[in-house]
Design an enzyme around this catalytic site. Sequence first.
Site, PDB file in Angstrom:
ATOM      1  N   HIS A 158      13.340  -2.707   0.429  1.00 20.57           N
ATOM      2  CA  HIS A 158      14.629  -2.256   0.978  1.00 20.57           C
ATOM      3  C   HIS A 158      15.603  -1.801  -0.108  1.00 20.57           C
ATOM      4  O   HIS A 158      16.733  -2.256  -0.198  1.00 20.57           O
ATOM      5  CB  HIS A 158      15.249  -3.356   1.825  1.00 20.57           C
ATOM      6  CG  HIS A 158      14.402  -3.762   2.991  1.00 20.57           C
ATOM      7  ND1 HIS A 158      13.467  -4.769   2.931  1.00 20.57           N
ATOM      8  CD2 HIS A 158      14.348  -3.263   4.250  1.00 20.57           C
ATOM      9  CE1 HIS A 158      12.868  -4.879   4.111  1.00 20.57           C
ATOM     10  NE2 HIS A 158      13.389  -3.986   4.926  1.00 20.57           N
ATOM     11  N   CYS A 209       9.868   0.263   6.011  1.00 25.82           N
ATOM     12  CA  CYS A 209       9.585  -0.873   5.114  1.00 25.82           C
ATOM     13  C   CYS A 209       8.163  -1.420   5.263  1.00 25.82           C
ATOM     14  O   CYS A 209       7.506  -1.735   4.267  1.00 25.82           O
ATOM     15  CB  CYS A 209      10.616  -1.976   5.285  1.00 25.82           C
ATOM     16  SG  CYS A 209      10.886  -2.560   6.973  1.00 25.82           S
ATOM     17  N   ASP A 234      10.396  -6.544  -2.381  1.00 28.94           N
ATOM     18  CA  ASP A 234      11.240  -6.071  -1.288  1.00 28.94           C
ATOM     19  C   ASP A 234      11.349  -4.543  -1.326  1.00 28.94           C
ATOM     20  O   ASP A 234      11.813  -3.978  -2.321  1.00 28.94           O
ATOM     21  CB  ASP A 234      12.631  -6.699  -1.430  1.00 28.94           C
ATOM     22  CG  ASP A 234      13.535  -6.425  -0.245  1.00 28.94           C
ATOM     23  OD1 ASP A 234      13.156  -5.622   0.633  1.00 28.94           O
ATOM     24  OD2 ASP A 234      14.632  -7.020  -0.189  1.00 28.94           O
TER      25      ASP A 234
END
Length: 345
Positions: free
Chosen positions: A281, A77, A279
């Site tokens: 993820h 990430c 994000d």
Amino acid sequence: MESVLSRYENQITILSDYLEEFPETDEPVWILGRQHHLNTDKSKLLLDISARLWFTYRRKFSPIGGTGPSSDAGWGCMLRCGQMMLAQALICRHLGRDWQWEKHKKQPEEYHRILRCFLDRKDCCYSIHQMAQMGVGEGKSIGEWFGPNTVAQVLKKLALFDEWNSLAVYVSMDNTVVIEDIKKMCWSPPQSSSAAHGSAHLHRSALGRNKNTAGFCTGWKPLLLIIPLRLGINHINPVYIDAFKECFKMPQSLGALGGKPNNAYYFIGFLGNELIYLDPHTTQSFVDSEENGMVDDQSFHCQQAPHRMKIMNLDPSVALGFFCKEECDFDNWCSLVQKHNSVTG
């Protein structure tokens, strides 16, 4: 005609869903140096956020190092966030800060060339493969989580091989930016990729693919300035909040890398005391370029409501990013920082 109308209706639906995520407020939203007002230009806000390149976990790419992982889910990430910050710098360098992305609209060749720099292939200069392998020199095993400072050091090393973009990457040490060092670096002749040190594993094809066919340029090298900071010990110190928010207002802003322990996000702005971030993820399948060099880019732009997080929930370890295309941009950045310091004492 029906397909055009259908596409337009889909955009309106996405837009209305997206706007419901924001509260009714007169407070401005700041995104990478641009101010938006929810009560007058919500649609511009959506377009501005969706134009940012969004890099997420991917699966089914060629194994890193030949025998390593074929997905970065669970560990990549911060690398993806570093890619997003760098991609924003390249967008500003080649297309300008106010360039907008629109779904199904033909984009310039420079845009696709930027995207190709980040595809999950060992011969792409800023791929997950190159970043993970360069991290070994920073003491990180392949598959190990990176912190903001580590990813900054990796980007600095990889940029030495990138002759097309020809960036000068400066990573500050001990919270200090040395103006003379930056000006010397940005005005010095470009370094040949063969002279770069400590990176023998960089795939040869990556060098060839990113050579500047026009030859070396002279003058100011566009500056990517990354400032790793610690804004507290275990939690962010409230005394730093206003200054942190001020960074997103600067026209040179590339946002910030940070998040929570082992969960990295790319922060692009704020509303009140909430940070707005992209994000990484989400796990998507590997996408390669087509024979004509174009890239199917639908999965590289976040077309959903962005996430928000209270600033006080931020881990104190962050890295701020700024892009100065010309020397005057850097001089202006220095003035803004000094002005803010004099106001805050």
